[in-house]
Design a protein around this motif. Structure first.
Motif, short mmCIF file in Angstrom:
data_model
loop_
_atom_site.label_atom_id
_atom_site.label_comp_id
_atom_site.label_asym_id
_atom_site.label_seq_id
_atom_site.Cartn_x
_atom_site.Cartn_y
_atom_site.Cartn_z
N PHE A 153 0.84 -1.20 0.00
CA PHE A 153 0.00 0.00 0.00
C PHE A 153 0.87 1.26 0.00
O PHE A 153 0.61 2.21 -0.74
CB PHE A 153 -0.93 -0.02 1.22
N LEU A 162 -2.77 5.35 4.91
CA LEU A 162 -1.89 4.26 5.34
C LEU A 162 -2.10 3.95 6.82
O LEU A 162 -2.20 2.79 7.22
CB LEU A 162 -0.43 4.63 5.07
N LEU A 182 -5.41 2.12 7.33
CA LEU A 182 -5.31 0.71 6.96
C LEU A 182 -4.61 -0.09 8.04
O LEU A 182 -5.06 -1.16 8.45
CB LEU A 182 -4.57 0.57 5.62
#
Length: 157
Positions: free
Chosen positions: A31, A59, A62
């Motif tokens: 990612f 980020l 996540l």
């Protein structure tokens, strides 16, 4: 299987983890790299500083979501069959412990094909209480667990 007999008298049940910790690191790394690809075109511009915080927030979100999923699934159920007593101990994600004890002679294993929170819901009955076991297992695992527990309790009697 997400349950296993560690000894003939001790059964441990844990929720299935489809993404191991190594995969977690891979997802976060991938990612991060994929977010940086479009940002490289913005190097040296003021737009980079406008987009970078949002990319890092995504980020972080996540990472937080995956970590929260691991924490919420951190459940351990242990069924100990010690003549004459059967003990089911559940350690919840918040580290609280629930315990159920019953004389093994009176324990009944029941499978509720319908009507429970999940299909083929398995419970233990005895000592005036009914407790669930392995509700987080897959449907096939609950069916197999029921068969194993029923035969084990018959042996105990």
């Amino acid at each position: 299987m997400t349950y296993r007999w560690t000894t003939p008298d001790r059964l441990e049940l844990r929720p299935h983890r489809s993404l191991p910790r190594r995969g977690f690191a891979g997802v976060i790394g991938l990612f991060f790299v994929l977010i940086l690809v479009p940002l490289t075109a913005m190097l040296g511009t003021m737009v980079l500083w406008g987009l970078l915080p949002f990319a890092m927030i995504a980020l972080g979100a996540l990472w937080w979501g995956l970590e929260r999923s691991y924490r919420d699934g951190d459940i351990l159920e242990v069924l100990a069959i010690e003549d004459p007593e059967v003990t089911l101990t559940r350690t919840n994600p918040d580290r609280s412990v629930q315990e159920w004890r019953c004389n093994g002679h009176w324990v009944r294993v029941t499978k509720h094909d319908t009507g429970g929170p999940v299909p083929h819901y398995v419970t233990l009955n005895g000592n005036g209480r009914e407790v669930e076991i392995g509700a987080f297992l897959s449907e096939d695992e609950r069916k197999a667990l029921y068969g194993e527990l029923a035969s084990r309790m018959r042996e105990l009697r």
